[in-house]
Design a protein around this motif. Structure first.
Motif, PDB file in Angstrom:
ATOM      1  N   PHE A 545       0.858  -1.198   0.000  1.00 29.73           N
ATOM      2  CA  PHE A 545       0.000   0.000   0.000  1.00 29.73           C
ATOM      3  C   PHE A 545       0.887   1.237   0.000  1.00 29.73           C
ATOM      4  CE2 PHE A 545       0.793  -1.033   4.401  1.00 29.73           C
ATOM      5  CZ  PHE A 545       1.006   0.189   5.012  1.00 29.73           C
ATOM      6  N   SER A 546       0.284   2.356  -0.330  1.00 27.72           N
ATOM      7  CA  SER A 546       1.014   3.619  -0.429  1.00 27.72           C
ATOM      8  C   SER A 546       0.467   4.620   0.582  1.00 27.72           C
ATOM      9  CB  SER A 546       0.895   4.221  -1.836  1.00 27.72           C
ATOM     10  OG  SER A 546       1.438   3.349  -2.797  1.00 27.72           O
ATOM     11  N   VAL A 547       1.351   5.456   1.068  1.00 25.93           N
ATOM     12  CA  VAL A 547       0.987   6.591   1.910  1.00 25.93           C
ATOM     13  C   VAL A 547       1.427   7.840   1.165  1.00 25.93           C
ATOM     14  CG1 VAL A 547       1.410   7.791   4.077  1.00 25.93           C
ATOM     15  CG2 VAL A 547       1.151   5.307   4.064  1.00 25.93           C
ATOM     16  N   ASN A 548       0.471   8.659   0.733  1.00 20.95           N
ATOM     17  CA  ASN A 548       0.777   9.822  -0.100  1.00 20.95           C
ATOM     18  C   ASN A 548       0.559  11.117   0.664  1.00 20.95           C
ATOM     19  OD1 ASN A 548       1.301   8.194  -2.410  1.00 20.95           O
ATOM     20  ND2 ASN A 548      -0.906   8.041  -2.789  1.00 20.95           N
ATOM     21  N   ALA A 549       1.546  11.967   0.621  1.00 26.41           N
ATOM     22  CA  ALA A 549       1.404  13.312   1.173  1.00 26.41           C
ATOM     23  C   ALA A 549       0.653  14.173   0.166  1.00 26.41           C
ATOM     24  CB  ALA A 549       2.770  13.915   1.475  1.00 26.41           C
ATOM     25  N   PRO A 550      -0.071  15.180   0.601  1.00 27.39           N
ATOM     26  CA  PRO A 550      -0.833  16.018  -0.334  1.00 27.39           C
ATOM     27  C   PRO A 550       0.101  16.919  -1.139  1.00 27.39           C
ATOM     28  CG  PRO A 550      -0.940  16.941   1.863  1.00 27.39           C
ATOM     29  CD  PRO A 550      -0.228  15.619   2.000  1.00 27.39           C
ATOM     30  N   PRO A 551      -0.338  17.354  -2.338  1.00 29.59           N
ATOM     31  CA  PRO A 551       0.466  18.311  -3.107  1.00 29.59           C
ATOM     32  C   PRO A 551       0.369  19.696  -2.496  1.00 29.59           C
ATOM     33  CG  PRO A 551      -1.606  17.903  -4.223  1.00 29.59           C
ATOM     34  CD  PRO A 551      -1.581  16.967  -3.039  1.00 29.59           C
ATOM     35  N   MET A 552       1.255  20.583  -2.925  1.00 32.35           N
ATOM     36  CA  MET A 552       1.180  21.939  -2.400  1.00 32.35           C
ATOM     37  C   MET A 552      -0.033  22.644  -3.001  1.00 32.35           C
ATOM     38  SD  MET A 552       4.214  24.038  -4.295  1.00 32.35           S
ATOM     39  CE  MET A 552       4.233  24.319  -6.062  1.00 32.35           C
ATOM     40  N   PRO A 553      -0.494  23.734  -2.384  1.00 39.07           N
ATOM     41  CA  PRO A 553      -1.701  24.411  -2.885  1.00 39.07           C
ATOM     42  C   PRO A 553      -1.561  24.796  -4.358  1.00 39.07           C
ATOM     43  CG  PRO A 553      -1.055  25.286  -0.749  1.00 39.07           C
ATOM     44  CD  PRO A 553       0.049  24.376  -1.180  1.00 39.07           C
ATOM     45  N   ASP A 554      -2.693  24.733  -5.098  1.00 41.64           N
ATOM     46  CA  ASP A 554      -2.686  25.161  -6.493  1.00 41.64           C
ATOM     47  C   ASP A 554      -2.460  26.663  -6.580  1.00 41.64           C
ATOM     48  OD1 ASP A 554      -3.222  22.548  -7.309  1.00 41.64           O
ATOM     49  OD2 ASP A 554      -5.382  22.845  -7.101  1.00 41.64           O
ATOM     50  N   ARG A 555      -3.073  27.394  -5.718  1.00 41.13           N
ATOM     51  CA  ARG A 555      -2.917  28.834  -5.678  1.00 41.13           C
ATOM     52  C   ARG A 555      -3.384  29.333  -4.318  1.00 41.13           C
ATOM     53  NH1 ARG A 555      -7.806  31.742  -7.337  1.00 41.13           N
ATOM     54  NH2 ARG A 555      -9.545  30.276  -7.555  1.00 41.13           N
ATOM     55  N   VAL A 556      -3.140  30.602  -4.059  1.00 42.79           N
ATOM     56  CA  VAL A 556      -3.556  31.219  -2.813  1.00 42.79           C
ATOM     57  C   VAL A 556      -4.279  32.514  -3.130  1.00 42.79           C
ATOM     58  CG1 VAL A 556      -2.798  32.271  -0.648  1.00 42.79           C
ATOM     59  CG2 VAL A 556      -1.670  30.215  -1.483  1.00 42.79           C
ATOM     60  N   ILE A 557      -5.522  32.628  -2.710  1.00 42.60           N
ATOM     61  CA  ILE A 557      -6.282  33.871  -2.874  1.00 42.60           C
ATOM     62  C   ILE A 557      -5.803  34.857  -1.820  1.00 42.60           C
ATOM     63  CG2 ILE A 557      -8.564  34.924  -2.756  1.00 42.60           C
ATOM     64  CD1 ILE A 557      -9.722  32.241  -3.692  1.00 42.60           C
ATOM     65  N   VAL A 558      -5.424  36.060  -2.270  1.00 42.73           N
ATOM     66  CA  VAL A 558      -4.872  37.070  -1.374  1.00 42.73           C
ATOM     67  C   VAL A 558      -5.855  38.227  -1.262  1.00 42.73           C
ATOM     68  CG1 VAL A 558      -2.959  38.652  -0.959  1.00 42.73           C
ATOM     69  CG2 VAL A 558      -2.535  36.433  -2.028  1.00 42.73           C
ATOM     70  N   ASP A 632       5.363  20.392  -0.591  1.00 39.22           N
ATOM     71  CA  ASP A 632       6.365  21.438  -0.753  1.00 39.22           C
ATOM     72  C   ASP A 632       5.750  22.778  -0.363  1.00 39.22           C
ATOM     73  OD1 ASP A 632       8.216  19.609  -1.651  1.00 39.22           O
ATOM     74  OD2 ASP A 632       7.680  19.879  -3.762  1.00 39.22           O
ATOM     75  N   LEU A 633       6.604  23.778  -0.209  1.00 46.16           N
ATOM     76  CA  LEU A 633       6.156  25.107   0.214  1.00 46.16           C
ATOM     77  C   LEU A 633       5.724  25.936  -0.998  1.00 46.16           C
ATOM     78  CD1 LEU A 633       8.937  25.846   2.833  1.00 46.16           C
ATOM     79  CD2 LEU A 633       6.513  25.503   3.342  1.00 46.16           C
ATOM     80  N   TYR A 634       4.581  26.581  -0.867  1.00 46.30           N
ATOM     81  CA  TYR A 634       4.082  27.502  -1.886  1.00 46.30           C
ATOM     82  C   TYR A 634       4.423  28.918  -1.424  1.00 46.30           C
ATOM     83  CZ  TYR A 634       0.851  29.874  -5.089  1.00 46.30           C
ATOM     84  OH  TYR A 634       0.313  30.672  -6.045  1.00 46.30           O
ATOM     85  N   PHE A 635       5.139  29.665  -2.269  1.00 42.94           N
ATOM     86  CA  PHE A 635       5.579  31.012  -1.892  1.00 42.94           C
ATOM     87  C   PHE A 635       4.561  32.055  -2.339  1.00 42.94           C
ATOM     88  CE2 PHE A 635       7.765  34.924  -3.290  1.00 42.94           C
ATOM     89  CZ  PHE A 635       8.169  35.387  -2.040  1.00 42.94           C
ATOM     90  N   GLN A 636       4.303  33.021  -1.463  1.00 41.04           N
ATOM     91  CA  GLN A 636       3.390  34.105  -1.796  1.00 41.04           C
ATOM     92  C   GLN A 636       3.933  35.402  -1.217  1.00 41.04           C
ATOM     93  OE1 GLN A 636       0.276  33.858  -3.666  1.00 41.04           O
ATOM     94  NE2 GLN A 636       0.826  36.026  -3.756  1.00 41.04           N
ATOM     95  N   GLU A 637       4.191  36.361  -2.105  1.00 42.37           N
ATOM     96  CA  GLU A 637       4.605  37.703  -1.681  1.00 42.37           C
ATOM     97  C   GLU A 637       3.379  38.605  -1.666  1.00 42.37           C
ATOM     98  OE1 GLU A 637       7.261  41.274  -3.570  1.00 42.37           O
ATOM     99  OE2 GLU A 637       8.149  39.273  -3.536  1.00 42.37           O
ATOM    100  N   VAL A 638       3.206  39.369  -0.594  1.00 41.76           N
ATOM    101  CA  VAL A 638       2.007  40.188  -0.429  1.00 41.76           C
ATOM    102  C   VAL A 638       2.423  41.587  -0.010  1.00 41.76           C
ATOM    103  CG1 VAL A 638      -0.165  40.470   0.824  1.00 41.76           C
ATOM    104  CG2 VAL A 638       0.646  38.183   0.239  1.00 41.76           C
ATOM    105  N   ALA A 639       1.810  42.594  -0.627  1.00 40.44           N
ATOM    106  CA  ALA A 639       2.037  43.991  -0.235  1.00 40.44           C
ATOM    107  C   ALA A 639       0.715  44.586   0.227  1.00 40.44           C
ATOM    108  CB  ALA A 639       2.599  44.792  -1.407  1.00 40.44           C
ATOM    109  N   THR A 640       0.702  45.185   1.403  1.00 38.19           N
ATOM    110  CA  THR A 640      -0.508  45.848   1.898  1.00 38.19           C
ATOM    111  C   THR A 640      -0.774  47.103   1.068  1.00 38.19           C
ATOM    112  OG1 THR A 640       0.836  46.991   3.532  1.00 38.19           O
ATOM    113  CG2 THR A 640      -0.277  44.991   4.240  1.00 38.19           C
ATOM    114  N   THR A 641      -2.015  47.536   1.062  1.00 39.54           N
ATOM    115  CA  THR A 641      -2.411  48.704   0.269  1.00 39.54           C
ATOM    116  C   THR A 641      -1.986  49.996   0.950  1.00 39.54           C
ATOM    117  OG1 THR A 641      -4.565  48.747   1.349  1.00 39.54           O
ATOM    118  CG2 THR A 641      -4.377  47.461  -0.691  1.00 39.54           C
TER     119      THR A 641
END
Length: 983
Positions: A545-558, A632-641
């Protein structure tokens, strides 16, 4: 006859019965025969006798027999004492008999009298050793008048000693003897099949088993005793350059000493153990009996495995001390040099001691070798308890075996320390870790137990129908194994392997046919299930049997505001439910530094990060997590308004809040504030004066007049009276006043401290009611005079107020302080107002201890600065605008930049394309403003080296590079190709 000699002669008459029968109970009794008992059964022992006890001279008619072996020293049992006939002038002899041992001893090597060699007494002493005589001693018959022919001493070894009377030499009386001997010479050696004297450790134990414990020869494993005897006779080099045999033994015991105690002390002298194998007795010396010839593997183990891999706290010692018998100190118990291991002491932070006393050892070097073995055995740790099938019958105490249980990562040499066999449940064994280094160079010959039984061939059936079912329960359970029951099973062994290595082992009782699986990292696994029965273990039933870790997020809504960041990860995933882990850093980090250096904010479905600064860039990393692992890590750069309207509106709302400085500057100080301040003053004054007024109420007529007067007048009278006599401590309370410099009316208030002082003066002065009354009457006239002055002042005040009202049309200053009981703090405010013709200019200041602010209200507000002697207009606020001729500014943040022609150059942080004129463009990041079908930008080249391209067509996919892995995605966001680091 000397006094001491007379004392002995008067109580020693004879021991005819004892010597005639060879009775082991000997002693001295006053007035006659000493052997009256005929019983050979010893009394119950309360503990093993020590060699120190045996060195004492014993005088008792009920003393049990003594047995001596090897080199040793005893005081003996005084069995006879008689003086020859005559008087002191003849220097007569005193004849003594000391019984040394039961049986025939080898020799008497030395005799000490009062710790001095007997040879020093010259002709004052004579002695002889008599061993197992068949007739009475002729010397005693000739010289001791009462010695009889029947007094033989059969089966005994005793010393006849005669002392010549000498008043000076024997001044202290009969001397205390110490007999140094070589003991029993009836020791059998199976190597040569001879009997004689020996101090060989193994041969003495063999003698004890055969003669004292009555073990028949057909119940003795002779090969084991021969091997132990050979180890004992090995020559070892001592630290002083000499040599000695490895294990020798010497000492003695009494017939009534507990046999297990004697045997334990004998075993300790060789660091070994008497073992029973198949109903027979064997002996293992303090030596390494490996290497192993028998392996305990998973086919033999049928029950749970228990034990410990580290040394128990009670055994974690690093120093061993104890005592041995030192021949150089007249055979006294002496401490041998402590044995320790320096690196253990350093690791433990100091010495941790245990002791090992060796009362049958007379070599300091042998004592240290034995202490070293004991120390290293304790420190080795690593004990196991196993239940084996019938093949474990060969696992007998003392045997060195290999324990090979790969499913739980156990592989090493052990010595069996205990063994128990049951026909219905197999064998239970206890083992301790074994290592040749424990015994230095001592090596024994392994013994192969006889095959007492023949085990049947064949085995038990393996489980059938093994399946794995995905089952997620929180973060603990990942799946379940099920199989069919097997008849005759005593348990089921479940082993989970990854890449051939066992990662988990589970023991399942025979009543269960299911096992939950959890705690496994992502990967491929093979589950093996075996049946364990009385005759062994079955083959393995397996399932993959296999134990699978989830993939990283497809995207991140900011979602961002001026001071808040919201992240909502998106993941198209049909597997085990996931949550998201959010990392944050104010500075950009390498992807490999994130988990160690970034701040872990939370784990959940989304993140709301508050308290951010406007117009600031922040860095976030998001990973998917579930019971199987993380992505894996999903990178997101965010700038406040930097929404100017929002920022300015928030500041303005705070300035113009109700009760603010702005409200006071625009609308003036409200009557409610004045009433509140006045009320606080009146309340404080009333609270302070009340105790003093109560005292006045009970006294003079003057007090009564004050009570009926106007309350405000009475208060002022008291304040004037108190202030007149204690003016140095009067607290001036500022009230709202009008017309600035015209302020002439001051409300006098005596502070609480002054009133307390005044009240204290009154209490101290009140020696009696009459004295206080006189004081008040004396001050009445002065008070009336001051009251008149106040009334006069009130008239002047009215005139002054009218003047102030007139002046208010021009200038107004207001100062006040308010106490807030909820915050337990003051708020102080100062205003200056200039108003003419309805045009008002106001300058205000306020502080509440937390925030200090300055505000102004005017049609025009400006600042001049003197530069080189000239006044330069530096700053003007007029018509809702700020005009600055010249400015030096470090950082400018704006939402719109307009040229002097009115054209917008920059808006919302973006340069209008028509104003961009450049041959080269250097950018930190290039991100498309157009979203693809999956909601992500159509292209993005980020400053951390990652990039992505996404299709506008919903049937298309995309390409993504996260710095370590490149993925080609289909239209559903699933990775169809992955390259790079795939862990």
């Amino acid at each position: 006859m000397g006094k001491a000699v007379k004392a002995v002669a008067s109580v020693a008459v004879g021991v005819a019965v004892g010597f005639a029968t060879g009775n082991p109970y000997l002693g001295v009794l006053a007035g006659g025969a000493m052997f009256a008992s005929s019983s050979l059964t010893p009394e119950a022992n309360i503990g093993a006798s020590t060699q120190t006890e045996l060195k004492q001279v014993i005088r008792s008619s009920k003393e049990p027999a003594h047995y001596q072996f090897g080199r040793c020293a005893v005081g003996g049992l005084l069995a006879w004492a008689q003086e020859e006939e005559g008087d002191q002038s003849k220097r007569e002899w005193l004849h003594l008999v000391y019984v040394l041992s039961e049986g025939d001893i080898e020799s008497l090597d030395e005799l000490y009298l009062n710790q001095e060699p007997a040879a020093d007494a010259d002709d004052l002493v004579q002695y002889a050793l008599i061993r197992s005589p068949s007739t009475a001693n002729q010397y005693l018959l000739d010289n001791s008048p009462d010695w009889r022919d029947s007094q033989i001493g059969k089966g005994l070894s005793y010393v006849r000693m005669s002392l010549k009377y000498d008043r000076d030499y024997w001044a202290s009386g009969i001397p205390t003897p110490l007999f140094v001997m070589r003991g029993n010479r009836e020791i059998y050696d199976p190597r040569t099949e001879t009997t004689g004297y020996s101090d060989n450790w193994a041969l003495v134990i063999l003698w004890y088993l055969r003669t004292r414990l009555g073990v028949p020869d057909d119940e003795i494993i002779w090969d084991m005793f021969i091997s132990a005897a050979n180890v004992s006779d090995e020559t070892v080099t001592t630290p002083d350059g000499g040599t000695e045999r490895r294990y020798t033994i010497g000492g003695g015991f009494k017939a009534d000493t507990r046999k297990d105690r004697v045997l334990a002390d004998m075993e300790a002298a060789g660091g070994g153990q008497v073992v029973r194998i198949g109903g027979k007795f064997g002996l293992m010396a303090g030596a390494y009996y490996g290497p192993y010839e028998l392996t305990i593997d998973e086919d033999i183990v049928i029950g749970a495995v228990s034990g410990q891999t580290e040394v128990a706290q009670a055994d974690a010692v690093n120093t061993m001390t104890g005592k041995f018998i030192d021949p150089d100190q007249r055979w006294s118990e002496t401490d041998y040099p402590a044995v320790s291991v320096a690196e253990w002491i350093e690791a433990d932070g100091g010495p941790i001691e245990d002791s090992l006393d060796l009362q049958y050892v007379f070599s300091p070097y042998q004592a240290q070798r034995l202490a070293n073995i004991a120390l290293r055995k304790k420190r080795a740790g690593g004990s196991l308890s196993l239940t084996l099938n019938f093949r474990g019958y060969a696992c007998r105490p003392g045997r060195v075996v290999r324990v090979y249980l790969p499913s739980i990562n156990i592989d090493g040499e052990f010595r069996i320390t205990d063994w128990d066999f049951h026909g219905d449940s197999g064998c239970k064994v206890t083992l301790s870790a074994e290592d040749p280094e424990i015994y230095d160079d001592a090596v024994g010959e392994p013994y192969d137990p006889l095959g007492f039984i023949s085990l049947p061939t064949g085995g038990i059936a393996a489980p059938s129908g093994l399946i794995y079912t995905l089952e997620s329960i929180g973060e603990t359970v990942q799946g379940r194994l099920d199989w069919s029951a097997v008849t005759g099973a005593q348990s089921y062994s479940v082993v989970l392997r990854s890449n051939g290595q066992a990662v988990q082992a589970i023991e399942v009782p025979p009543s269960a046919t299911t096992c939950t699986v959890g705690g496994l990292p992502a990967g491929q696994y093979v589950a093996e299930v075996r049946t364990r029965g009385s005759f062994g273990q079955s083959g393995a039933a397996t399932v993959t049997f296999s134990v699978n870790a989830p993939p990283m997020p497809d995207r991140v809504i900011v979602q961002v505001t001026n001071n808040e960041v919201t992240l909502i990860p998106q993941l198209a995933w049909n597997g085990t439910p996931v949550s998201f882990r959010f990392y944050y850093s104010p500075t950009l980090l390498d992807i490999n530094q994130v988990r160690g250096s970034a701040q872990l904010l939370s784990t959940g479905a989304s993140l709301v990060h508050t308290g951010r600064a406007f117009g600031t860039t922040y860095y976030y990393w998001v990973e998917s997590v579930n019971a199987y692992g993380h992505s894996d890590l999903y990178f997101q750069e965010v700038a406040t308004t930097s929404d100017f309207t929002e920022i300015f509106g928030a500041i303005q709302s705070d300035i113009e809040a109700e009760g603010s400085l702005y409200e006071a500057m625009v609308n003036g100080v409200s009557p409610g504030v004045i009433e509140q301040v006045g009320g606080q003053i009146t309340e404080a004054a009333e609270e302070a004066v009340a105790p003093f007024r109560d005292k006045l109420d009970a006294n003079t007529e003057s007090i009564g007049e004050l009570q009926h007067a106007d309350q405000e007048t009475a208060l002022k009278l008291l304040l004037i009276k108190a202030g007149g006599e204690a003016s140095a401590s009067t607290l001036r309370v500022e009230q709202v006043v009008r017309a600035g410099l015209a302020q002439q009316v001051t409300t006098l208030q005596t502070g609480q401290s002054s009133l307390v002082q005044r009240m204290t003066v009154a209490e101290n002065a009140q020696g009696s009611l009459a004295e206080l009354t006189n004081e008040l009457e004396a001050g009445q006239a002065q008070a009336n005079t001051r009251l008149s002055a106040v009334e006069t002042t009130q008239g002047s005040q009215a005139t002054l107020i009218n003047q102030v009202k007139t002046a208010q049309a021009n200038v107004q200053d207001e100062f006040y302080a308010m106490w807030d009981p909820q915050t337990n703090s003051f708020t102080s405010t100062a205003l200056r107002v200039v108003e003419v013709g309805g045009k008002k200019a106001v300058l205000g200041m306020r502080s509440d201890g937390q925030v200090a602010e300055i505000g102004a209200v005017a049609n025009r507000f400006y600042i001049y600065n003197e530069v080189s002697g000239e006044m330069v207009l530096a700053f003007v606020v007029e018509g809702g605008r700020v005009v600055i001729p010249e400015a030096l500014i470090g950082t400018v943040k704006f939402s719109k930049l307009v040229s002097d022609t009115g054209e917008v150059l920059i808006q919302n942080g973006k340069i209008k394309a028509k104003f961009l004129d450049a041959d080269n463009i250097t950018a930190r990041e290039v991100i498309s403003s157009i979203n693809a079908a999956n909601g992500r930008p159509t292209f993005a080249l980020r400053k951390n080296g990652t990039f992505e391209f996404n299709s506008l067509d919903s049937s298309g996919g995309g390409i993504r590079w996260n710095g370590s892995t490149r993925e080609v995605l289909d239209s559903q966001g699933r990775a169809v190709i992955r390259e790079g680091r795939l862990d």
